[in-house]
Design a protein around this motif. Structure first.
Motif, PDB file in Angstrom:
ATOM      1  N   ASP A  27       0.893  -1.206   0.003  1.00  9.70           N
ATOM      2  CA  ASP A  27       0.087  -0.009  -0.090  1.00  9.70           C
ATOM      3  C   ASP A  27       0.956   1.335  -0.021  1.00  9.70           C
ATOM      4  N   ASP A  28       1.010   1.960  -1.249  1.00  8.92           N
ATOM      5  CA  ASP A  28       1.766   3.055  -1.198  1.00  8.92           C
ATOM      6  C   ASP A  28       1.604   4.208  -0.242  1.00  8.92           C
ATOM      7  N   LEU A  29       0.314   4.242   0.048  1.00  8.20           N
ATOM      8  CA  LEU A  29      -0.119   5.516   0.965  1.00  8.20           C
ATOM      9  C   LEU A  29       0.205   5.334   2.422  1.00  8.20           C
ATOM     10  N   LYS A  30       0.413   3.777   2.714  1.00 13.16           N
ATOM     11  CA  LYS A  30       0.934   3.458   4.185  1.00 13.16           C
ATOM     12  C   LYS A  30       2.115   3.146   4.455  1.00 13.16           C
ATOM     13  N   GLU A  31       2.926   2.551   3.418  1.00 11.67           N
ATOM     14  CA  GLU A  31       4.470   2.439   3.520  1.00 11.67           C
ATOM     15  C   GLU A  31       5.289   3.476   3.576  1.00 11.67           C
ATOM     16  N   LYS A  32       6.181   3.499   4.216  1.00 18.29           N
ATOM     17  CA  LYS A  32       7.044   4.591   4.424  1.00 18.29           C
ATOM     18  C   LYS A  32       7.940   4.636   3.410  1.00 18.29           C
ATOM     19  N   GLN A  33       8.094   5.568   2.689  1.00 20.02           N
ATOM     20  CA  GLN A  33       9.154   5.550   1.459  1.00 20.02           C
ATOM     21  C   GLN A  33       9.643   6.965   1.367  1.00 20.02           C
ATOM     22  N   GLU A  34      10.742   6.991   0.437  1.00 18.55           N
ATOM     23  CA  GLU A  34      11.479   8.289   0.213  1.00 18.55           C
ATOM     24  C   GLU A  34      11.280   8.522  -1.416  1.00 18.55           C
ATOM     25  N   LEU A  35      10.981   9.879  -1.499  1.00 14.51           N
ATOM     26  CA  LEU A  35      11.241  10.350  -2.715  1.00 14.51           C
ATOM     27  C   LEU A  35      12.362  10.234  -3.646  1.00 14.51           C
ATOM     28  N   VAL A  36      12.361   9.519  -4.734  1.00 12.37           N
ATOM     29  CA  VAL A  36      13.342   9.219  -5.422  1.00 12.37           C
ATOM     30  C   VAL A  36      13.512  10.470  -6.381  1.00 12.37           C
ATOM     31  N   ASN A  84      -1.495  11.952 -14.523  1.00 14.95           N
ATOM     32  CA  ASN A  84      -2.400  12.726 -13.560  1.00 14.95           C
ATOM     33  C   ASN A  84      -2.645  11.893 -12.430  1.00 14.95           C
ATOM     34  N   TYR A  85      -3.080  10.685 -12.531  1.00 18.50           N
ATOM     35  CA  TYR A  85      -3.212   9.869 -11.472  1.00 18.50           C
ATOM     36  C   TYR A  85      -2.232   9.699 -10.327  1.00 18.50           C
ATOM     37  N   GLU A  86      -1.179   9.367 -11.177  1.00 11.94           N
ATOM     38  CA  GLU A  86       0.453   9.085 -10.434  1.00 11.94           C
ATOM     39  C   GLU A  86       0.546  10.389  -9.613  1.00 11.94           C
ATOM     40  N   GLU A  87       0.485  11.459 -10.265  1.00 12.81           N
ATOM     41  CA  GLU A  87       1.035  12.672  -9.553  1.00 12.81           C
ATOM     42  C   GLU A  87       0.057  13.025  -8.330  1.00 12.81           C
ATOM     43  N   LYS A  88      -0.996  12.764  -8.547  1.00 10.88           N
ATOM     44  CA  LYS A  88      -2.283  13.011  -7.332  1.00 10.88           C
ATOM     45  C   LYS A  88      -1.690  12.100  -6.057  1.00 10.88           C
ATOM     46  N   LYS A  89      -1.418  10.924  -6.442  1.00 10.62           N
ATOM     47  CA  LYS A  89      -0.908   9.952  -5.554  1.00 10.62           C
ATOM     48  C   LYS A  89       0.375  10.294  -4.816  1.00 10.62           C
ATOM     49  N   LEU A  90       1.285  10.804  -5.731  1.00  9.60           N
ATOM     50  CA  LEU A  90       2.453  11.352  -5.064  1.00  9.60           C
ATOM     51  C   LEU A  90       2.464  12.546  -4.356  1.00  9.60           C
ATOM     52  N   ILE A  91       1.658  13.428  -4.588  1.00 11.30           N
ATOM     53  CA  ILE A  91       1.124  14.602  -3.845  1.00 11.30           C
ATOM     54  C   ILE A  91       0.767  13.904  -2.338  1.00 11.30           C
ATOM     55  N   ILE A  93       1.374  11.505  -0.941  1.00 15.15           N
ATOM     56  CA  ILE A  93       2.307  10.613  -0.101  1.00 15.15           C
ATOM     57  C   ILE A  93       3.370  11.566   0.451  1.00 15.15           C
ATOM     58  N   PHE A  94       3.783  12.726  -0.751  1.00 13.32           N
ATOM     59  CA  PHE A  94       5.048  13.341  -0.302  1.00 13.32           C
ATOM     60  C   PHE A  94       4.692  14.612  -0.003  1.00 13.32           C
ATOM     61  N   GLY A  95       3.492  15.102  -0.703  1.00 11.11           N
ATOM     62  CA  GLY A  95       3.111  16.557  -0.153  1.00 11.11           C
ATOM     63  C   GLY A  95       4.103  17.642  -0.895  1.00 11.11           C
ATOM     64  N   ALA A  96       4.453  18.418   0.099  1.00 15.73           N
ATOM     65  CA  ALA A  96       5.138  19.836  -0.461  1.00 15.73           C
ATOM     66  C   ALA A  96       6.298  19.395  -1.241  1.00 15.73           C
ATOM     67  N   LYS A  97       7.022  18.072  -0.517  1.00 17.07           N
ATOM     68  CA  LYS A  97       8.403  17.768  -1.439  1.00 17.07           C
ATOM     69  C   LYS A  97       8.064  17.436  -2.598  1.00 17.07           C
ATOM     70  N   THR A  99       5.585  18.195  -4.442  1.00 23.29           N
ATOM     71  CA  THR A  99       5.320  19.454  -5.557  1.00 23.29           C
ATOM     72  C   THR A  99       6.427  20.357  -5.858  1.00 23.29           C
ATOM     73  N   ALA A 100       7.558  20.652  -4.938  1.00 26.29           N
ATOM     74  CA  ALA A 100       8.714  21.152  -5.371  1.00 26.29           C
ATOM     75  C   ALA A 100       9.364  20.524  -6.392  1.00 26.29           C
ATOM     76  N   TYR A 101       9.367  19.315  -6.167  1.00 28.48           N
ATOM     77  CA  TYR A 101      10.043  18.537  -7.207  1.00 28.48           C
ATOM     78  C   TYR A 101       9.318  18.787  -8.356  1.00 28.48           C
ATOM     79  N   LYS A 102       8.040  18.754  -8.459  1.00 28.81           N
ATOM     80  CA  LYS A 102       7.315  18.754  -9.788  1.00 28.81           C
ATOM     81  C   LYS A 102       7.691  19.964 -10.324  1.00 28.81           C
TER      82      LYS A 102
END
Length: 114
Positions: A27-36, A84-91, A93-97, A99-102
């Protein structure tokens, strides 16, 4: 197609192919992960999609049939939706981090100037 394969291999360097393919459930939303943001991801947000574009385009050039053309068109139609869907999920998960990367890294076509 060869360039696309190289891009795909470089893209998966920091990811688990098993999790990405769904073979290992997670589950991407529950597992702790780092933004690559290293390697090829320093230049592109979606290098896997770019690799697929090269592979499908190469296949069309090598085997110019209606089938290969339809596959490329289907990919071109899917990409904006998938991104579009992937970026919504990544936002989520990672929030402002993310958004800044984007805002600093292009989606599919790398910038060669700053």
């Amino acid at each position: 197609a060869g360039i696309g394969t190289i891009i795909l291999i470089k893209s998966f360097k920091n990811f688990s192919l098993w999790k990405f393919s769904g073979i290992v459930p997670h589950d991407d939303l529950k597992e702790k992960q780092e933004l690559v943001v290293e390697g090829i991801h320093k230049y592109l947000r979606h290098p896997i999609y770019l690799g697929l574009i090269f592979i499908f385009s190469g296949y069309l050039l090598f085997t110019p049939t209606w089938t290969s053309l339809i596959h490329l068109i289907a990919l071109a139609i899917y990409l904006p939706v998938g991104i579009n869907y992937e970026e919504k999920k990544l936002i989520a998960i990672f929030g402002a981090k993310y958004t800044a990367y984007k805002s600093n890294v292009p989606a599919l076509l790398p910038r060669f100037t700053k």
